[in-house]
Design a protein around this motif. Structure first.
Motif, PDB file in Angstrom:
ATOM      1  N   ARG A 270       0.820  -1.226   0.000  1.00 48.90           N
ATOM      2  CA  ARG A 270       0.000   0.000   0.000  1.00 48.90           C
ATOM      3  C   ARG A 270       0.849   1.269   0.000  1.00 48.90           C
ATOM      4  N   ASN A 271       2.085   1.146   0.460  1.00 52.24           N
ATOM      5  CA  ASN A 271       3.071   2.225   0.399  1.00 52.24           C
ATOM      6  C   ASN A 271       2.926   3.301   1.472  1.00 52.24           C
ATOM      7  N   ASP A 272       1.697   3.640   1.877  1.00 51.45           N
ATOM      8  CA  ASP A 272       1.532   4.682   2.898  1.00 51.45           C
ATOM      9  C   ASP A 272       0.574   4.228   3.984  1.00 51.45           C
ATOM     10  N   ALA A 273       0.595   2.916   4.261  1.00 53.77           N
ATOM     11  CA  ALA A 273      -0.245   2.391   5.342  1.00 53.77           C
ATOM     12  C   ALA A 273       0.251   2.960   6.668  1.00 53.77           C
ATOM     13  N   ASP A 294      11.019   0.718  -0.780  1.00 56.81           N
ATOM     14  CA  ASP A 294       9.684   0.465  -1.325  1.00 56.81           C
ATOM     15  C   ASP A 294       9.383  -1.033  -1.355  1.00 56.81           C
ATOM     16  N   PHE A 295       8.112  -1.327  -1.451  1.00 57.46           N
ATOM     17  CA  PHE A 295       7.682  -2.714  -1.573  1.00 57.46           C
ATOM     18  C   PHE A 295       8.208  -3.315  -2.877  1.00 57.46           C
ATOM     19  N   SER A 296       8.520  -4.596  -2.832  1.00 58.18           N
ATOM     20  CA  SER A 296       8.805  -5.365  -4.045  1.00 58.18           C
ATOM     21  C   SER A 296       8.280  -6.774  -3.789  1.00 58.18           C
ATOM     22  N   PRO A 297       7.891  -7.486  -4.847  1.00 61.52           N
ATOM     23  CA  PRO A 297       7.310  -8.825  -4.637  1.00 61.52           C
ATOM     24  C   PRO A 297       8.378  -9.899  -4.466  1.00 61.52           C
ATOM     25  N   PHE A 298       9.477  -9.599  -3.790  1.00 62.70           N
ATOM     26  CA  PHE A 298      10.510 -10.569  -3.449  1.00 62.70           C
ATOM     27  C   PHE A 298      10.718 -10.478  -1.948  1.00 62.70           C
ATOM     28  N   GLY A 299      11.483 -11.417  -1.423  1.00 64.17           N
ATOM     29  CA  GLY A 299      11.810 -11.308  -0.003  1.00 64.17           C
ATOM     30  C   GLY A 299      11.096 -12.352   0.826  1.00 64.17           C
ATOM     31  N   TYR A 300      10.352 -11.900   1.846  1.00 67.44           N
ATOM     32  CA  TYR A 300       9.769 -12.839   2.805  1.00 67.44           C
ATOM     33  C   TYR A 300       8.251 -12.915   2.633  1.00 67.44           C
ATOM     34  N   LEU A 312      -2.848  -6.812   2.418  1.00 66.10           N
ATOM     35  CA  LEU A 312      -2.844  -6.399   3.824  1.00 66.10           C
ATOM     36  C   LEU A 312      -1.730  -5.371   4.058  1.00 66.10           C
ATOM     37  N   PRO A 313      -1.934  -4.476   5.022  1.00 63.93           N
ATOM     38  CA  PRO A 313      -0.902  -3.481   5.325  1.00 63.93           C
ATOM     39  C   PRO A 313       0.213  -4.119   6.158  1.00 63.93           C
ATOM     40  N   VAL A 314       1.080  -4.863   5.496  1.00 65.50           N
ATOM     41  CA  VAL A 314       2.140  -5.601   6.185  1.00 65.50           C
ATOM     42  C   VAL A 314       3.488  -5.236   5.555  1.00 65.50           C
ATOM     43  N   GLY A 315       4.386  -4.710   6.365  1.00 67.83           N
ATOM     44  CA  GLY A 315       5.737  -4.400   5.916  1.00 67.83           C
ATOM     45  C   GLY A 315       6.716  -5.410   6.475  1.00 67.83           C
TER      46      GLY A 315
END
Ligand code: ZN
Length: 447
Positions: A270-273, A294-300, A312-315
């Motif tokens: 969402r970037n600004d949750a 910033d968000f990217s669709p890699f990682g955990y 969901l607003p999950v960082g």
């Protein structure tokens, strides 16, 4: 004295040496051979249960979870390579990383030329053992030091991997700490890696100690902790909670959070949750260098929680991100790579972010025509008395000026450049002398 709320926990820090406690938990979990299923995960969850009342949930092999199927359960007894003299030259009991995760059972004799196809090394780090898995295609293999491979003679080797792949279940741990609101803060850590400290156990240890702390406190939000195998575990959890996942109003994935690097926060899709803003603000208030990416669709598992069907607003809170340290997924991600001070530093930054979430409310100035006369109410000290450079007064004026019901305390802290704690204390003073009133949150209005 037992703390009763996050404010006193942050002020007094009288909850013992959390860094040492987390490091000891990591040391206990480190030798266990975990994978996405099997006894290693269950044993680890039982150890966490000695700290917090976790529930262990089992999802049966073959269960369809969205586009995935829960795989067979993998368990390992032993694995080794012996040379022709009978000497064990590679021994699973020396390092859980020696066996490719999810290896199928094998018992065979083969010459080095054939065996080589099943050996994985890291030529650029000849003394480190790599971490490899083969979850969704059946195969087997060993991971060894490049230096050992170079020393291996052409010989007839006996290889044994004593594993089983059977119908069983996928295990994960879950704990809900109820608050005043049904709205939830989700904290997730993956628990599927074997003897690796920063990637996996740091998140597990921090989540465990956070849960232990929050169970003792009076809270606004409900806090849900999940300890899950990466990807398939997150997907299985989402599948089981599809209808209620929207209760998650804020969330954090914890990973790679115990190394000596600076904190890195990866924002939600969402970037600004609110969680994105709260963690960013807590990192700024810490005064230490940090990065927000910033968000990217890699990682955990933020990849799963932030998939478009949930969004969901999950960082994700880390120190050094996984792609940026060479010890990642190797035997060098060991007990020397994580530090009690770094674990504690991450822990306290999360506590600060939760403090912001808990108190990020909106208020209405009850005397909005001109400034109210603060001196008459005894809350505006003489300039000569100022010991904090006037910060307290500035905070009072910011809160009064911005509290038109539309701005939250975090909005005011961001706009003023002041610490959230100072803004929150100013709001408390103004509430006490009835210059402010709280605007009910949507959760309170619907309660
Ligand atoms: Zn990993």
């Amino acid at each position: 004295m037992n703390p009763t709320n996050l404010e006193s926990v942050i002020r007094d820090r009288n909850i013992g040496d959390v860094g040492k406690e987390m490091y000891e938990l990591i040391s206990t979990l480190y030798p266990i051979c975990r994978s996405i299923t099997g006894k290693g995960v269950r044993d680890s969850l039982h150890i966490i249960q000695s700290h917090v009342p976790l529930e262990i949930r089992e999802v049966r092999t073959g269960t369809q979870v969205f586009d995935w199927t829960v795989p067979q359960e993998w368990n390992i007894n032993d694995a080794y390579i012996k040379d022709s003299s009978g000497e064990k030259i590679v021994d699973f009991k020396q390092s859980t990383l020696h066996v490719v995760g999810y290896s199928a059972p094998v018992k065979a004799k083969m010459r080095l030329g054939e065996l080589r196809k099943y050996l994985h090394t890291l030529p650029e780090h000849p003394d480190w053992i790599p971490y490899r898995t083969s979850y969704y295609t059946e195969s087997w293999g060993f991971c060894i030091r490049e230096r050992q491979l170079r020393a291996m003679k052409d010989d007839l080797y006996e290889v044994c991997i004593d594993t089983s792949l059977t119908n069983g279940s996928l295990s994960f741990g879950e704990l809900l700490i109820p608050g005043k609101e049904a709205n939830e803060v989700l904290i997730s850590a993956h628990i599927c890696h074997p003897s690796l400290c920063n990637d996996n156990l740091s998140g597990v240890a921090i989540a465990t100690l956070l849960a232990k702390l929050l169970t003792r406190l009076s809270l606004r939000y409900s806090y849900r902790f999940i300890f899950i195998p990466a990807t398939i575990g997150a997907i299985a959890w989402l599948a089981a909670n599809e209808r209620t996942a929207s209760k998650v109003k804020h969330g954090l994935v914890l990973a790679c959070a115990g190394d000596s690097g600076q904190s890195t926060y990866k924002k939600s899709r969402r970037n600004d949750a609110e969680i994105d803003r709260a963690v960013s603000h807590a990192l700024k208030d810490s005064g230490a260098p940090y990065r927000v990416i910033d968000f990217s669709p890699f990682g955990y598992d933020e990849r799963q929680f932030c998939s478009p069907g949930f969004n969901l607003p999950v960082g994700c809170l880390m120190r050094t991100p996984h792609a940026e340290f060479s010890e990642y997924h190797t035997s060098a991600d060991n007990l020397d790579f994580v530090h009690p001070e770094s674990l504690a530093d991450t822990f306290w930054k999360i506590v600060s972010a939760f403090f912001i979430l808990e108190h990020n409310k909106r208020y209405l100035n009850r005397k909005p025509q001109g400034e109210p006369q603060l001196g008459r109410r005894g809350i505006y000290r003489a300039v000569a008395d100022q010991t904090d450079g006037g910060g307290r007064e500035r905070a009072l004026l910011w809160v009064l000026n911005q509290s038109d019901g539309s701005k939250s305390l975090l909005d005011i802290a961001d706009q003023s450049g002041m610490e959230f704690g100072a803004i929150k204390r100013a709001a408390d003073v103004l509430l006490d002398c009835e210059l402010l009133k709280e605007v009910p949150t949507s959760a309170e209005r619907s309660a």
